[in-house]
Design a protein around this motif. Structure first.
Motif, PDB file in Angstrom:
ATOM      1  N   SER A 199      47.354 136.133  50.421  1.00  0.00           N
ATOM      2  CA  SER A 199      48.794 136.046  50.689  1.00  0.00           C
ATOM      3  C   SER A 199      49.466 137.397  50.846  1.00  0.00           C
ATOM      4  CB  SER A 199      49.491 135.269  49.563  1.00  0.00           C
ATOM      5  OG  SER A 199      49.268 135.889  48.311  1.00  0.00           O
ATOM      6  N   GLY A 200      48.708 138.504  50.720  1.00  0.00           N
ATOM      7  CA  GLY A 200      49.291 139.819  50.941  1.00  0.00           C
ATOM      8  C   GLY A 200      49.962 140.416  49.729  1.00  0.00           C
ATOM      9  N   THR A 201      49.467 140.110  48.527  1.00  0.00           N
ATOM     10  CA  THR A 201      50.093 140.637  47.325  1.00  0.00           C
ATOM     11  C   THR A 201      49.799 142.124  47.168  1.00  0.00           C
ATOM     12  OG1 THR A 201      48.179 140.100  45.962  1.00  0.00           O
ATOM     13  CG2 THR A 201      49.896 138.426  46.149  1.00  0.00           C
ATOM     14  N   ARG A 202      50.601 142.760  46.316  1.00  0.00           N
ATOM     15  CA  ARG A 202      50.412 144.158  45.944  1.00  0.00           C
ATOM     16  C   ARG A 202      50.325 144.245  44.437  1.00  0.00           C
ATOM     17  NH1 ARG A 202      52.788 148.066  50.087  1.00  0.00           N
ATOM     18  NH2 ARG A 202      52.819 146.836  51.999  1.00  0.00           N
ATOM     19  N   GLY A 203      50.136 145.448  43.908  1.00  0.00           N
ATOM     20  CA  GLY A 203      50.177 145.625  42.467  1.00  0.00           C
ATOM     21  C   GLY A 203      48.805 145.813  41.861  1.00  0.00           C
ATOM     22  N   THR A 204      48.624 145.260  40.656  1.00  0.00           N
ATOM     23  CA  THR A 204      47.425 145.547  39.872  1.00  0.00           C
ATOM     24  C   THR A 204      46.150 145.127  40.581  1.00  0.00           C
ATOM     25  OG1 THR A 204      48.697 145.294  37.838  1.00  0.00           O
ATOM     26  CG2 THR A 204      46.315 145.186  37.650  1.00  0.00           C
ATOM     27  N   PHE A 243      46.669 153.251  48.600  1.00  0.00           N
ATOM     28  CA  PHE A 243      47.690 153.951  47.816  1.00  0.00           C
ATOM     29  C   PHE A 243      49.069 153.322  47.999  1.00  0.00           C
ATOM     30  CE2 PHE A 243      44.307 157.043  47.777  1.00  0.00           C
ATOM     31  CZ  PHE A 243      44.385 157.576  46.506  1.00  0.00           C
ATOM     32  N   GLU A 244      49.290 152.619  49.119  1.00  0.00           N
ATOM     33  CA  GLU A 244      50.548 151.887  49.294  1.00  0.00           C
ATOM     34  C   GLU A 244      50.623 150.653  48.414  1.00  0.00           C
ATOM     35  OE1 GLU A 244      52.116 151.500  53.532  1.00  0.00           O
ATOM     36  OE2 GLU A 244      49.947 151.706  53.835  1.00  0.00           O
ATOM     37  N   LEU A 245      49.482 150.107  48.053  1.00  0.00           N
ATOM     38  CA  LEU A 245      49.449 148.827  47.366  1.00  0.00           C
ATOM     39  C   LEU A 245      49.551 148.951  45.855  1.00  0.00           C
ATOM     40  CD1 LEU A 245      46.632 147.120  49.460  1.00  0.00           C
ATOM     41  CD2 LEU A 245      49.105 146.857  49.691  1.00  0.00           C
ATOM     42  N   ARG A 246      49.505 150.162  45.345  1.00  0.00           N
ATOM     43  CA  ARG A 246      49.618 150.347  43.901  1.00  0.00           C
ATOM     44  C   ARG A 246      51.046 150.082  43.447  1.00  0.00           C
ATOM     45  NH1 ARG A 246      45.621 154.777  41.674  1.00  0.00           N
ATOM     46  NH2 ARG A 246      44.035 154.795  43.287  1.00  0.00           N
ATOM     47  N   ALA A 247      51.159 149.619  42.227  1.00  0.00           N
ATOM     48  CA  ALA A 247      52.483 149.301  41.676  1.00  0.00           C
ATOM     49  C   ALA A 247      53.101 150.543  41.049  1.00  0.00           C
ATOM     50  CB  ALA A 247      52.353 148.189  40.643  1.00  0.00           C
TER      51      ALA A 247
END
Length: 634
Positions: free
Chosen positions: A26-31, A129-133
């Protein structure tokens, strides 16, 4: 592996995917961002299946059949009186740069039915690096996303200046229709599949990533699996077997010193599927008695990217061994310093330690001969930019654009005083001085035995002895009867009681009496949780059981400590560390994660997971092998 939030992780051949309970993305970001990832970029950010215009029901949620394959069972929504007309058996596999999917639709009715399948797909090509929270954003001037419909699927392209990445989806059979959506690059593919009475239909989908900088190649054939030997029946043997499997999963191809392709252990998933100096070196060291070829490959790969010049942005310095390499867009355009980032104070001495240890283990001098000039440049760095001549120790200055701390405890605040304040630079951390001492002695042996340079060997031995004498005078805290974690830029002792002291036993920089007292101290209850030795002793102001480096417990840290305990004959302590870690591994299917929380074993029913741990992670995977070695040495 399925996570607590029912996420499935698949990995193979420098490629990994995170999927949800229905096998979707679904295109999530974060951990733990979901998607298909290759070379530090997400090549698939939407992969959402609907059946008969609704999200499917997961009768059997996605679960791993193996490390690279998962399956689930889905249906359209139904009721007790109107059960689903058909069932979807979904199977997904990751190989080199590729996700393949097989959908088998089975009719549940005696009359013919038509199954409506929709698949919504997108590729955002986001850099890891864009996907890190961490609330950072990165401009991408001129970046262009394009989606093209092909005869049998879709092609996604991303271009920015000289950068071009691509993801290609092929479908068998081809979709009946392709629809645009409210998102400009997202497409929905539709199939109307006829099913005869209790009949079946199949849909095969293949997603291939074409990262920037890699030539287009035919699909890779699966690598032959490592020959397995049945576990001996005990939990340590099973943890060793699982660890070797995980090292295989994390092994990636890189370029060696002579341009040859070599295969080295990457650090871990999801954030570190790349060559890491410290991580790859210590993993290779742990494996050395069992797989010496891994050490040879790692040394060749790191020699190939050894520092040649001074570059303040990346931390490159002549002779310095790299901290990490990256292949993503942000590194390419120098928006992050990690393309080749040299912000580590310990990889260079560890390179020298491993080079000698490889010769010591194999009695093959060819690698030491081949890398002589690289070893000498590494020693030169230790004396010059590393700080041995100017400061008397290997030191680092916090890098505001990269890593504040540049030893293995590289999170902000990890190198601290007992009151919790971060030490200011130039910082000399304790365990790195031990590495330097060991590196000088080991390189002196190579100089004496292999390179036939006795004056150079004598110079290194004398420097090692001076370092050992200084260390005993400057780092020892008489009141605590324990070494300081570090010296700050003024020479003040960072007096937090930390696990780094155990590494000093491994390197041998402490005298025997102090080493044995430190070893026993590390197994007292404030340090030893029952599962493992904590990074900081409990009860201190900065201690936090869920902190990355200020109270959690790391398997690889404990492995180095166990090897040090064995060096000084502390058999009881080796047994305690081994039993705790092996007991923890059994709770994770014999796989040790990167790090576990520091809670006491008596207070919990099992080891409490650290919420952001990488798994699999290379030096954690190799830890059971190091424990086995320690048990054999004691």
């Amino acid at each position: 592996m399925t996570t607590a939030a029912h996420r499935v992780q698949l990995v193979r051949d420098a490629t990994f995917a995170h999927l949800d309970a229905a096998g979707g993305i679904s295109g999530t970001r974060g951990t733990t961002p979901d998607g298909l990832f290759v070379r530090d970029a997400r090549h698939l950010s939407r992969w959402q299946l609907t059946v008969d215009d609704t999200a499917p029901v997961a009768l059997v949620p996605a679960a791993a059949e193996s490390d690279d394959t998962a399956s689930c069972v889905l249906t359209p929504r139904g009721t007790r009186d109107d059960p689903p007309a058909y069932t979807v058996f979904r199977r997904q596999t990751v190989t080199a740069g590729t996700l393949t999917e097989h959908l088998r639709l089975v009719s549940n009715r005696p009359e013919p039915v038509t199954a409506r399948i929709d698949l919504t797909v997108d590729a955002d090509f986001a850099d890891l690096f864009e996907l890190r929270a961490d609330d950072r954003t990165y401009p991408k001037p001129g970046g262009r996303h394009e989606t093209h419909t092909t005869a049998d699927g879709l092609r996604f392209d991303y271009r920015r200046a000289d950068w071009h990445s691509r993801t290609v989806l092929t479908c068998d059979p081809a979709p009946d229709a392709v629809h645009t959506t409210t998102e400009p690059t997202t497409r929905t593919l539709t199939w109307d599949l006829g099913l005869d009475s209790h009949g079946e239909a199949e849909l095969r989908l293949t997603v291939r990533a074409h990262p920037h900088g890699l030539p287009d190649r035919p699909p890779a054939t699966p690598r032959p699996q490592r020959q397995r030997t049945p576990p001996a029946g005990d939990d340590l043997a099973r943890a060793c077997e699982r660890g070797l499997d995980d090292v295989d999963l994390l092994t990636i191809p890189v370029t060696g010193i002579d341009g040859e392709e070599v295969h080295v252990p990457a650090a871990g998933i999801p954030w570190f599927l790349t060559l890491f100096g410290r991580d790859s070196l210590l993993t290779s060291y742990f494996l050395l008695p069992y797989r010496p070829e891994t050490a040879a490959a790692t040394l060749s790969a790191l020699a190939a990217v050894q520092g040649q010049r001074h570059d303040a942005f990346s931390g490159e310095q002549p002779g310095r061994i790299v901290h990490e390499t990256r292949h993503g867009e942000l590194a390419h355009f120098r928006q992050v310093p990690y393309g080749r980032y040299y912000g580590t104070v310990d990889a260079t001495p560890l390179f020298l330690v491993l080079l000698h240890a490889h010769h010591e283990t194999t009695r093959d001098s060819s690698l030491a001969v081949r890398l002589e000039s690289h070893a000498r440049r590494a020693v030169d760095w230790m004396f010059t930019d590393g700080g041995l001549e100017k400061h008397g120790y290997l030191v680092y200055t916090p890098d505001p654009g990269g890593l504040v701390n540049q030893n293995w405890k590289d999170s902000a605040g990890a190198i601290c005083f007992a009151d919790g304040t971060q030490a200011q630079g130039p910082i000399a951390v304790s365990e790195v001085q031990g590495y330097a001492y060991d590196a000088l002695l080991r390189t002196a042996e190579l100089a004496q035995e292999i390179w036939q340079d006795a004056p150079y060997a004598r110079r290194l031995r004398e420097a090692a002895q001076r370092l050992r004498d200084r260390f005993a005078a400057d780092f020892w805290m008489p009141d605590a009867d324990f070494p300081a974690l570090a010296l700050d830029g003024t020479g003040r002792q960072a007096d937090a009681l930390a696990s780094d002291a155990g590494h000093l036993l491994w390197s041998g920089i402490l005298d025997t009496q102090r080493a044995r007292r430190v070893g026993r101290r590390l197994l007292e209850p404030d340090f030893f949780s029952g599962w493992a030795i904590r990074t900081l002793a409990a009860g201190q102001r900065p201690y936090h059981p869920l902190s990355y480096h200020r109270g959690s417990a790391w398997p690889h840290d404990n492995a180095l400590i166990a090897l040090g305990l064995a060096r000084y004959g502390l058999a009881e302590q080796v047994d305690l560390v081994t039993e705790g870690l092996v007991a923890a591994a059994t709770r994770y299917g014999h796989r040790l994660p990167e790090v576990i929380a520091g809670y006491d074993r008596a207070a919990t029913t099992g080891p409490v997971p650290y919420p952001h741990a990488s798994s699999p992670q290379a030096w954690a995977a190799a830890t059971p092998l190091a424990l086995r070695t320690a048990l054999e040495q004691v």
